[in-house]
Write an enzyme that holds these catalytic residues in place. Structure first.
Site, mmCIF file in Angstrom:
data_model
loop_
_atom_site.group_PDB
_atom_site.id
_atom_site.type_symbol
_atom_site.label_atom_id
_atom_site.label_comp_id
_atom_site.label_asym_id
_atom_site.label_seq_id
_atom_site.Cartn_x
_atom_site.Cartn_y
_atom_site.Cartn_z
ATOM 1 N N HIS A 9 -1.224 56.752 10.964
ATOM 2 C CA HIS A 9 -2.546 56.340 11.408
ATOM 3 C C HIS A 9 -2.951 57.179 12.621
ATOM 4 C CE1 HIS A 9 -2.157 52.298 9.370
ATOM 5 N NE2 HIS A 9 -0.880 52.527 9.598
ATOM 6 N N GLU B 282 1.145 54.925 14.599
ATOM 7 C CA GLU B 282 -0.161 55.332 15.123
ATOM 8 C C GLU B 282 0.024 56.558 16.010
ATOM 9 O OE1 GLU B 282 -3.215 54.195 14.677
ATOM 10 O OE2 GLU B 282 -3.055 52.094 14.041
ATOM 11 N N HIS C 191 -3.167 56.602 6.270
ATOM 12 C CA HIS C 191 -3.993 55.408 6.126
ATOM 13 C C HIS C 191 -5.192 55.726 5.237
ATOM 14 C CE1 HIS C 191 -5.701 51.677 8.427
ATOM 15 N NE2 HIS C 191 -5.237 51.364 7.240
ATOM 16 N N ASP D 232 -8.213 57.974 8.799
ATOM 17 C CA ASP D 232 -7.156 58.479 9.679
ATOM 18 C C ASP D 232 -5.855 58.806 8.929
ATOM 19 O OD1 ASP D 232 -7.159 55.530 9.436
ATOM 20 O OD2 ASP D 232 -5.475 55.560 10.807
#
Length: 194
Positions: free
Chosen positions: A35, A123, A162, A172
């Site tokens: 992500h 992330e 993602h 993303d």
């Protein structure tokens, strides 16, 4: 087996526990979802990402925050622009990162949903247009190596974005993420380890 392999908390990450997780329905971990996040959008650094993942986002700090403060989301790991890793959820638990998503599992030859059940979410602090840093790629490769060593069903072919698993909702980590460079680093480090 050393503690790095038996504990779902990575020793190279700063631990900031998120309440936005629960137990996995089984022990399968076989997918890595990448992500990208920046809070406020397009801005880097600061504590807003950690605040979002720990349900402490202050809506008065930025107008955009009032749109997302109600969300209960998390990821297992966050990799900051300088390469610092922050871990919010034990990788043996289910972090709430993928949302409504689906993925074609070549091994099982089926379309799978509820990806949080069997995936790890990482992330990267960034957005769709700003190139990610070398420090982020290096940290991501190290985290990926740890995860592949920890979970036998996870391998380089089971890493996705993602955007790929939720194409109508998410973009993303976006075109700014250099997949070729990431896989080049990952392959080089894995060959060096042989």
């Amino acid at each position: 087996m050393n503690n790095e392999m038996t504990d779902g908390w990575w020793k190279y990450a700063r631990k900031v526990e998120s309440p936005n997780c629960d137990e996995r329905p089984g022990d399968e971990v076989s997918l890595l979802v990448l992500h990208a996040i920046s809070l406020p959008p397009g801005q880097f650094s600061g504590s807003a990402i950690e605040a979002l993942f720990t349900n402490r986002l202050a809506v008065e700090d930025h107008p955009f925050f009032s749109e997302i403060a109600h969300l209960c989301v998390s990821a297992h790991l966050l990799i900051r622009r300088d390469g610092e890793c922050v871990q919010f959820v034990n990788t043996d638990q289910r972090a709430w990162h993928a949302g409504r998503s689906q993925w074609w599992d070549n091994g099982l030859k089926e379309q799978r949903r509820t990806l949080n059940d069997f995936s790890v979410g990482i992330e990267l602090e960034g957005d769709d247009i700003t190139p990610f840093t070398k420090a982020q790629y290096q940290a991501l490769v190290k985290a990926t190596e740890w995860l592949i060593a920890r979970y036998p069903r996870l391998n380089a072919s089971r890493i996705t974005s993602h955007a790929y698993v939720a194409p109508l909702r998410k973009t993303d980590p976006g075109p700014a993420f250099d997949w070729a460079y990431f896989y080049q680093l990952l392959t080089a480090r894995r060959l060096d380890a042989l």
